[in-house]
Design a protein around this motif. Structure first.
Motif, PDB file in Angstrom:
ATOM      1  N   ASN A   1       0.831  -1.207   0.000  1.00 45.03           N
ATOM      2  CA  ASN A   1       0.000   0.000   0.000  1.00 45.03           C
ATOM      3  C   ASN A   1       0.866   1.257   0.000  1.00 45.03           C
ATOM      4  OD1 ASN A   1       1.026  -0.010   2.572  1.00 45.03           O
ATOM      5  ND2 ASN A   1      -0.944   0.274   3.607  1.00 45.03           N
ATOM      6  N   THR A   2       1.983   1.156  -0.710  1.00 44.70           N
ATOM      7  CA  THR A   2       2.925   2.273  -0.767  1.00 44.70           C
ATOM      8  C   THR A   2       3.506   2.377  -2.166  1.00 44.70           C
ATOM      9  OG1 THR A   2       4.982   3.175   0.150  1.00 44.70           O
ATOM     10  CG2 THR A   2       4.812   0.774  -0.006  1.00 44.70           C
ATOM     11  N   THR A   3       3.961   3.548  -2.524  1.00 46.74           N
ATOM     12  CA  THR A   3       4.649   3.741  -3.808  1.00 46.74           C
ATOM     13  C   THR A   3       6.157   3.877  -3.614  1.00 46.74           C
ATOM     14  OG1 THR A   3       4.301   6.141  -3.643  1.00 46.74           O
ATOM     15  CG2 THR A   3       2.631   4.841  -4.835  1.00 46.74           C
ATOM     16  N   LYS A   4       6.617   3.793  -2.387  1.00 51.14           N
ATOM     17  CA  LYS A   4       8.035   3.948  -2.076  1.00 51.14           C
ATOM     18  C   LYS A   4       8.712   2.582  -1.991  1.00 51.14           C
ATOM     19  CE  LYS A   4       7.199   8.219   0.503  1.00 51.14           C
ATOM     20  NZ  LYS A   4       7.326   8.904   1.821  1.00 51.14           N
ATOM     21  N   ASP A   5       9.762   2.406  -2.759  1.00 51.11           N
ATOM     22  CA  ASP A   5      10.429   1.106  -2.822  1.00 51.11           C
ATOM     23  C   ASP A   5      10.919   0.626  -1.469  1.00 51.11           C
ATOM     24  OD1 ASP A   5       9.941   0.960  -5.508  1.00 51.11           O
ATOM     25  OD2 ASP A   5      11.953   1.572  -6.141  1.00 51.11           O
ATOM     26  N   ASP A   6      11.417   1.548  -0.643  1.00 47.95           N
ATOM     27  CA  ASP A   6      11.974   1.134   0.646  1.00 47.95           C
ATOM     28  C   ASP A   6      10.901   0.758   1.664  1.00 47.95           C
ATOM     29  OD1 ASP A   6      11.039   3.705   0.955  1.00 47.95           O
ATOM     30  OD2 ASP A   6      12.687   4.362   2.241  1.00 47.95           O
ATOM     31  N   GLU A   7       9.620   0.964   1.309  1.00 49.55           N
ATOM     32  CA  GLU A   7       8.539   0.608   2.215  1.00 49.55           C
ATOM     33  C   GLU A   7       7.802  -0.659   1.772  1.00 49.55           C
ATOM     34  OE1 GLU A   7       6.019   4.012   2.411  1.00 49.55           O
ATOM     35  OE2 GLU A   7       7.448   5.224   3.554  1.00 49.55           O
ATOM     36  N   VAL A   8       8.208  -1.225   0.626  1.00 48.70           N
ATOM     37  CA  VAL A   8       7.504  -2.385   0.086  1.00 48.70           C
ATOM     38  C   VAL A   8       7.625  -3.592   1.006  1.00 48.70           C
ATOM     39  CG1 VAL A   8       7.581  -4.123  -1.745  1.00 48.70           C
ATOM     40  CG2 VAL A   8       7.552  -1.697  -2.337  1.00 48.70           C
ATOM     41  N   VAL A   9       8.830  -3.931   1.423  1.00 43.80           N
ATOM     42  CA  VAL A   9       9.025  -5.120   2.262  1.00 43.80           C
ATOM     43  C   VAL A   9       8.272  -4.988   3.586  1.00 43.80           C
ATOM     44  CG1 VAL A   9      10.704  -6.505   3.523  1.00 43.80           C
ATOM     45  CG2 VAL A   9      11.198  -5.787   1.181  1.00 43.80           C
ATOM     46  N   PRO A  10       8.402  -3.869   4.318  1.00 45.11           N
ATOM     47  CA  PRO A  10       7.617  -3.745   5.557  1.00 45.11           C
ATOM     48  C   PRO A  10       6.110  -3.851   5.317  1.00 45.11           C
ATOM     49  CG  PRO A  10       9.344  -2.089   5.503  1.00 45.11           C
ATOM     50  CD  PRO A  10       9.329  -2.730   4.146  1.00 45.11           C
ATOM     51  N   SER A  11       5.645  -3.312   4.179  1.00 45.42           N
ATOM     52  CA  SER A  11       4.210  -3.373   3.891  1.00 45.42           C
ATOM     53  C   SER A  11       3.756  -4.815   3.673  1.00 45.42           C
ATOM     54  CB  SER A  11       3.885  -2.530   2.650  1.00 45.42           C
ATOM     55  OG  SER A  11       2.509  -2.594   2.349  1.00 45.42           O
ATOM     56  N   ILE A  12       4.493  -5.572   2.888  1.00 48.29           N
ATOM     57  CA  ILE A  12       4.150  -6.978   2.651  1.00 48.29           C
ATOM     58  C   ILE A  12       4.175  -7.751   3.963  1.00 48.29           C
ATOM     59  CG2 ILE A  12       4.892  -9.125   1.554  1.00 48.29           C
ATOM     60  CD1 ILE A  12       5.831  -7.465  -0.836  1.00 48.29           C
ATOM     61  N   HIS A  13       5.228  -7.557   4.740  1.00 46.11           N
ATOM     62  CA  HIS A  13       5.358  -8.281   6.014  1.00 46.11           C
ATOM     63  C   HIS A  13       4.206  -7.940   6.953  1.00 46.11           C
ATOM     64  CE1 HIS A  13       9.977  -9.136   5.655  1.00 46.11           C
ATOM     65  NE2 HIS A  13       9.270  -9.620   4.653  1.00 46.11           N
ATOM     66  N   TYR A  14       3.877  -6.661   7.054  1.00 52.07           N
ATOM     67  CA  TYR A  14       2.823  -6.234   7.983  1.00 52.07           C
ATOM     68  C   TYR A  14       1.484  -6.870   7.610  1.00 52.07           C
ATOM     69  CZ  TYR A  14      -0.748  -3.397  10.196  1.00 52.07           C
ATOM     70  OH  TYR A  14      -1.850  -2.995  10.913  1.00 52.07           O
ATOM     71  N   HIS A  15       1.136  -6.814   6.340  1.00 48.47           N
ATOM     72  CA  HIS A  15      -0.164  -7.332   5.935  1.00 48.47           C
ATOM     73  C   HIS A  15      -0.231  -8.860   6.020  1.00 48.47           C
ATOM     74  CE1 HIS A  15      -0.430  -3.241   4.118  1.00 48.47           C
ATOM     75  NE2 HIS A  15      -1.670  -3.367   4.549  1.00 48.47           N
ATOM     76  N   LEU A  16       0.869  -9.537   5.734  1.00 47.41           N
ATOM     77  CA  LEU A  16       0.893 -10.988   5.910  1.00 47.41           C
ATOM     78  C   LEU A  16       0.779 -11.364   7.375  1.00 47.41           C
ATOM     79  CD1 LEU A  16       3.568 -12.138   3.299  1.00 47.41           C
ATOM     80  CD2 LEU A  16       1.089 -12.464   3.178  1.00 47.41           C
ATOM     81  N   ASP A  17       1.468 -10.640   8.246  1.00 45.01           N
ATOM     82  CA  ASP A  17       1.334 -10.878   9.685  1.00 45.01           C
ATOM     83  C   ASP A  17      -0.122 -10.698  10.124  1.00 45.01           C
ATOM     84  OD1 ASP A  17       3.884 -11.635  10.594  1.00 45.01           O
ATOM     85  OD2 ASP A  17       4.576  -9.560  10.642  1.00 45.01           O
ATOM     86  N   TRP A  18      -0.743  -9.637   9.635  1.00 44.75           N
ATOM     87  CA  TRP A  18      -2.112  -9.325  10.051  1.00 44.75           C
ATOM     88  C   TRP A  18      -3.066 -10.454   9.639  1.00 44.75           C
ATOM     89  CZ3 TRP A  18      -7.128  -8.395   8.569  1.00 44.75           C
ATOM     90  CH2 TRP A  18      -7.902  -7.608   9.425  1.00 44.75           C
ATOM     91  N   LEU A  19      -2.870 -10.994   8.441  1.00 47.53           N
ATOM     92  CA  LEU A  19      -3.757 -12.040   7.935  1.00 47.53           C
ATOM     93  C   LEU A  19      -3.413 -13.419   8.491  1.00 47.53           C
ATOM     94  CD1 LEU A  19      -3.850 -10.913   4.192  1.00 47.53           C
ATOM     95  CD2 LEU A  19      -5.806 -10.868   5.766  1.00 47.53           C
ATOM     96  N   LEU A  20      -2.158 -13.804   8.416  1.00 44.73           N
ATOM     97  CA  LEU A  20      -1.769 -15.180   8.714  1.00 44.73           C
ATOM     98  C   LEU A  20      -1.585 -15.439  10.200  1.00 44.73           C
ATOM     99  CD1 LEU A  20       0.777 -15.739   5.786  1.00 44.73           C
ATOM    100  CD2 LEU A  20      -1.641 -16.387   5.877  1.00 44.73           C
ATOM    101  N   THR A  21      -1.050 -14.477  10.904  1.00 48.73           N
ATOM    102  CA  THR A  21      -0.842 -14.642  12.342  1.00 48.73           C
ATOM    103  C   THR A  21      -2.031 -14.105  13.129  1.00 48.73           C
ATOM    104  OG1 THR A  21       1.553 -14.442  12.033  1.00 48.73           O
ATOM    105  CG2 THR A  21       0.710 -14.168  14.273  1.00 48.73           C
TER     106      THR A  21
END
Length: 780
Positions: free
Chosen positions: A261-281
């Motif tokens: 949910n970001t257009t900044k390359d350096d925020e892509v990994v944290p964004s993916i991790h956060y949303h996967l944590d929210w769903l899977l964990t």
């Protein structure tokens, strides 16, 4: 095996001694549950058994590893049973029956539900199990079954406003923010019923699309929503069904829940991790299913997309969860950095996952009712042979799951409504083709993930047939038609002695639809030189603004088979083509479907009471299908004879229009009757209301309003100047569907209102920009 009355009495005595605390005696069924039966299955079976009426016929049912089981099923038999396989054994007399059911892994639960089927229960519609009116052992047989494919997955496409969309997104059902129709928790029993259906039909995993709307962004990642999702996942896990979240990596069309949910390359990994944590964990989903690109039709840089796939797969694996990705059938998109290893040419962007982390499983996707060898003039394709070749060529490289459909929804099928058992026929044919190719190539796919978009109007039938076919494609059957017949007969067993006749009627309709709807072949065997504009589906399906726009320019991607429009055939050239090749097709379709309706009606006296509601639904489905053919045929004859009369008189034209109008009015009455039988409130699935999707109505609102029928009639009758715009009677917010809520949507709606207020002569332009703010009503 118990062969006599004394042996049966011994079994009953052993039951009295060894009965478990989890046993239930009700409705003249005594059930004993083994320690290996999941607690959720025990609870549901107890509830289902309580619903059965009391009967003079006594049934003793052993589920799982009880003390009784060993008298019917030996340990060695179980040891030789494949994972998720099961056995059911029985003995019976005129007054009673004893059934023992057990299996391996999830097969234990499948065995218990198979035993219920054998004594008269049926699980055909996901929200409405058939409870026997009289217990019996007519269907009892000794069975030993095991799955042909290990993954039997179900995709509930909650981008669409379906029966359980609001519930699965964690929402109450509302008309709007202030008017509550159904609280969230009131729908949990329907979710549990769907899970019953999954276990009974041997589906071992389910996924659904997660949504995230701009206008409800504060709730999207809230603790309250996550808590509701956790209750949903827990219910599935209690009965042994793995539940996955379908969350796109970067897609935002139709309110998708994007991992990025970001257009900044350096925020892509944290964004993916956060949303996967929210769903899977946090929410407890068992796996993640995802999509590539920005939509079905556009995409980012292929190297960047591949990186995002790998980040998603790696992090899901670190959480102990599996990742899957769809491979769509859209055309015209190619990679700049990756080649197809089979040809050395630029790779179809949809096939990019072949270069991803090998832990990422692929789901090659076909759409609508087309089978592997059918013409499929949709999404820029001529057929789906390339998708099948891709799946089979790369199935040995990673886990690969076939992803076909049993309902498409948008304009195409259930929302018209068109009853299309050709879906079931095609899915059986596809799976048997894959089976043969696996044998030839010496490799296997993992299974199937069925794209599902609604259960009313008989669509449960192709769902159950498809789920049965992936469990058992009838390996020993000599051909596809025999396999389809055998599977149908098994699925329709609750119809008793009427099952063979109903099987014949459904199979005949499915094969007729393949001939007319798919291939455009006339009853006399005449085939079109080009199936484009010469197949019945293109005419009977629904047409809205965005379908019309898709046909205006060859660069647009049409998502359904095209046709000569009702405006086209008013022109002399197209009218001549209509009379030469389309009118015979519509004639044969109309005649054949009227005969199918009569064949279904003739079965009425033979239908048992317990199956009357299901039969009535199927009968009404075929009636409405026939009425749709009559409507379209009449409207086209009327429109095509505006100038090119082919010798027809004015009185004949009026009669053809009257035929179409009469068919519409008959359909109005049948739709009202069918709505009384919907398994959820009509307002939920057929109302004009708010939902977390990008649509302003339930998935059957277009049936409730007969939107497509009335739109066709208006285009046939009104002057071309009134209907020339493809945006005539638009009901969709294009910005919301394609991009999502927010500033762009608000701007488009404001512009529409301004045009209507200040430039009323240009209102047709405004109609393209946004949907009506209030429910429209149509009439002849």
């Amino acid at each position: 095996m118990l062969e006599n009355q004394s042996g049966k009495m011994a079994v009953k005595a052993s039951l009295a001694v060894f009965i478990l605390a989890l046993s239930l005696a009700a409705a003249d069924i005594t059930v004993q549950f083994g320690q290996n039966v999941p607690a959720g299955v025990v609870d549901r079976m107890n509830e289902l058994i309580k619903l059965a009426p009391h009967s003079s016929f006594e049934i003793t049912l052993s589920c799982g590893n009880t003390s009784l089981r060993s008298q019917f099923i030996s340990d060695s038999e179980l040891a030789n049973t494949k994972d998720e396989g099961f056995l059911v054994r029985h003995t019976s007399s005129p007054q009673s029956a004893v059934l023992a059911a057990d299996g391996v892994g999830r097969g234990i639960s499948y065995a218990c539900y198979e035993a219920l089927r054998q004594v008269g229960y049926a699980f055909l519609h996901p929200l409405s199990p058939v409870i026997p009116l009289q217990l019996s052992c007519v269907l009892c047989s000794n069975v030993s079954e095991a799955p042909y494919w290990p993954v039997r997955s179900w995709h509930v496409h909650t981008e669409h406003p379906l029966e359980l969309t609001d519930f699965l997104q964690g929402f109450d059902v509302r008309v709007n923010a202030s008017v509550l129709l159904e609280p969230w928790e009131s729908m949990m029993p329907q979710w549990v019923s769907f899970l019953d259906w999954c276990v009974a039909n041997k589906i071992n995993q389910v996924e659904y699309v997660m949504l995230n709307g701009h206008d409800w962004r504060d709730y999207a990642l809230s603790a309250e929503r996550q808590g509701r999702l956790r209750l949903i996942t827990t219910a599935a896990q209690r009965v042994g069904v793995r539940l996955g979240a379908d969350a796109a990596i970067a897609i935002t069309q139709q309110h998708d829940f994007a991992l990025i949910n970001t257009t900044k390359d350096d925020e892509v990994v944290p964004s993916i991790h956060y949303h996967l944590d929210w769903l899977l964990t946090g929410a407890g989903f068992d796996f993640i299913s995802t999509e590539s690109g920005f939509s079905e039709f556009n995409h980012p840089d292929d190297t960047k997309m591949l990186l995002w796939m790998n980040i998603t797969t790696e992090y899901a694996a670190s959480l102990g969860k599996k990742a899957y990705i769809k491979c769509h059938c859209s055309t015209g998109q190619y990679c700049t950095d990756y080649k197809d290893p089979r040809t050395g040419k630029p790779l179809n962007f949809n096939y990019l996952p072949i270069y991803a982390d090998p832990r990422l499983a692929m789901m090659p996707h076909t759409v609508q009712f087309y089978a592997y060898d059918d013409p499929a003039p949709t999404y820029g394709n001529q057929n789906f042979t390339d998708m099948f070749d891709f799946m089979l060529d790369f199935m040995h490289t990673r886990e690969t799951i076939f992803h076909p459909e049993t309902a498409y929804w948008v304009n195409y099928d259930i929302d018209v409504p068109l009853f299309l058992p050709v879906y079931a026929y095609s899915r059986v044919r596809d799976l048997r083709y894959i089976m043969r190719e696996e044998q030839r190539r010496g490799a296997r796919i993992a299974g199937q993930n069925v794209f599902d978009s609604g259960w009313e109007w008989g669509y449960w039938l192709q769902d159950v047939v498809t789920s049965r076919a992936v469990w058992d494609p009838c390996v020993s059957c000599p051909d596809d038609d025999t396999a389809f017949s055998n599977i149908l007969l098994h699925v329709l067993s609750v119809f008793g002695s009427a099952a063979p006749g109903l099987t014949k009627a459904v199979q005949s309709l499915a094969m007729t639809q393949r001939q007319l709807f798919v291939k455009g072949v006339l009853i006399n065997g005449t085939a079109p030189t080009d199936v484009v504009r010469h197949n019945a589906q293109g005419y009977l399906e629904g047409w809205d603004t965005w379908a019309d726009i898709g046909t205006l320019n060859p660069h647009f991607l049409a998502t359904q088979p095209t046709k000569f429009s009702l405006l086209d055939v008013r022109r002399p050239k197209e009218a001549r083509q209509y009379w030469a090749s389309v009118s015979p097709l519509l004639h044969d379709t109309n005649t054949t479907l009227a005969a199918a309706a009569a064949q279904m009606a003739a079965l009425a006296p033979s239908i048992p009471t317990v199956a009357q509601a299901l039969y009535q639904e199927l009968h009404e489905c075929v009636q409405v299908l026939s009425l749709r053919a009559s409507t379209v045929y009449g409207l086209y004859d009327y429109a095509a004879s505006w100038e090119q009369t082919e010798g027809h008189t004015h009185a004949w034209r009026v009669q053809r229009l009257d035929t179409a109008r009469s068919a519409i009015m008959s359909a109005v009455a049948l739709v009202a009757a069918r709505e009384a039988g919907y398994r959820v409130p009509v307002t939920r699935i057929a109302g004009w209301r708010w939902s977390p999707t990008s649509y302003s109505y339930g998935y059957l609102w277009t049936v409730h309003s007969l939107y497509y029928w009335y739109r066709d009639a208006a285009i046939a009758v009104l002057s071309p100047m009134e209907t020339l715009s493809p945006c005539f009677r638009n009901i969709i917010n294009p910005v919301d569907v394609a991009i999502g809520e927010g500033l762009a949507l608000n701007a488009s709606e404001a512009l529409k209102q301004w045009i209507e207020r200040t430039h009323p002569s240009d209102a047709f332009i405004a109609d393209c920009l946004a949907a009506p703010t209030a429910e429209p009503h149509y009439h002849l």
